[in-house]
Design an enzyme around this catalytic site. Structure first.
Site, PDB file in Angstrom:
ATOM      1  CG  ASP A   1      -0.342  -0.094   2.532  1.00 11.96           C
ATOM      2  OD1 ASP A   1      -0.181   0.962   3.177  1.00 11.96           O
ATOM      3  OD2 ASP A   1      -0.020  -1.213   2.965  1.00 11.96           O
TER       4      ASP A   1
ATOM      5  CD  GLU B   1      -3.500   4.730  10.326  1.00 10.23           C
ATOM      6  OE1 GLU B   1      -2.514   5.037  11.035  1.00 10.23           O
ATOM      7  OE2 GLU B   1      -3.424   4.534   9.098  1.00 10.23           O
TER       8      GLU B   1
END
Length: 233
Positions: free
Chosen positions: A47, A137
């Site tokens: 990623d 997050e």
């Protein structure tokens, strides 16, 4: 007696130096080049975002990488300026490709969904590409911490809007600190998970992607990159 102490001190110093060298070698070479053992049907992925700069996707594919998630957007207005190039390059190299959105606590879900969907339209994403991912997050998020009810409503709105527009179920990259502060609403409990467990295989097999490293060395990418395992199926 003095000589014995000196010899003992020198021996201890030597051991400390050797351990330091071994630790440095492990951190700078062994860890970045670690590739986990794959079960039948599993594949490797990465990623990436603009932080990785210009990527040679043909070299990435040649290094055994079969899939990639690339950052598309963040919050209500931010667009990753390497998204289109990464998307096109990865697809041209034969990788499966998907987009991820960094979810901001401080923006409404419909605004964030509109941002991601605009980026997906720009690259012509369709049902043949990997499902969109929402990155959840606390680190790097806005300073404010809205109530659980507000965040759950914003997240549910984001997910439902993206799913209705794309016809694909959104995947969740969910870190423990986020989930502890903002537990998932029941409506999202069945979504596929992208789990983060560095080096060690997750004990739960119910994951779609597994982030195994945040400092991997991959050909075609300058500097460290996230390495992932794609579940079989």
């Amino acid at each position: 007696m003095v000589r014995g102490v000196v010899r003992w001190g020198a021996a201890v110093l030597g051991v400390v130096v050797l351990l330091g060298v071994a630790g440095w070698a492990g951190y700078t070479y062994a860890l970045p080049h670690h590739r986990p053992a794959l079960a039948a049907g599993e594949r490797l992925g990465v990623d990436v975002s603009a932080h990785q700069g210009d990527i040679d996707w043909a070299a990435v594919a040649g290094d055994g990488i079969d899939a990639a998630y690339v950052k598309a957007s963040e919050g209500a207005t931010f667009a990753d300026d390497r998204f289109a190039a990464n998307w096109a390059g990865a697809r041209a190299a034969g990788l499966e490709v998907g987009a991820y959105h960094f979810f901001t606590l401080c923006k409404d879900g419909d605004e964030q969904a509109a941002n991601l969907l605009a980026r997906l339209r720009e690259v012509g994403a369709d049902a043949s590409t990997l499902p969109p991912v929402v990155d959840l997050e606390l680190s790097g998020n806005c300073a404010a911490r809205p109530s659980r009810a507000v965040v759950q409503e914003r997240l549910t709105t984001f997910v439902s809007t993206v799913e209705q527009a794309t016809g694909q179920q959104v995947r969740l990259y969910l870190l423990g600190s986020f989930e502890e502060r903002y537990p998932l609403p029941d409506a999202l409990a069945d979504r596929d998970r992208w789990v983060r467990r560095l080096l060690l295989r997750p004990g739960d097999d119910g994951w779609a992607w597994w982030q195994v490293s945040s400092r991997a060395a991959v050909e075609g990418i300058e500097g460290p990159v996230d390495l992932d395992v794609v579940a079989a199926g």
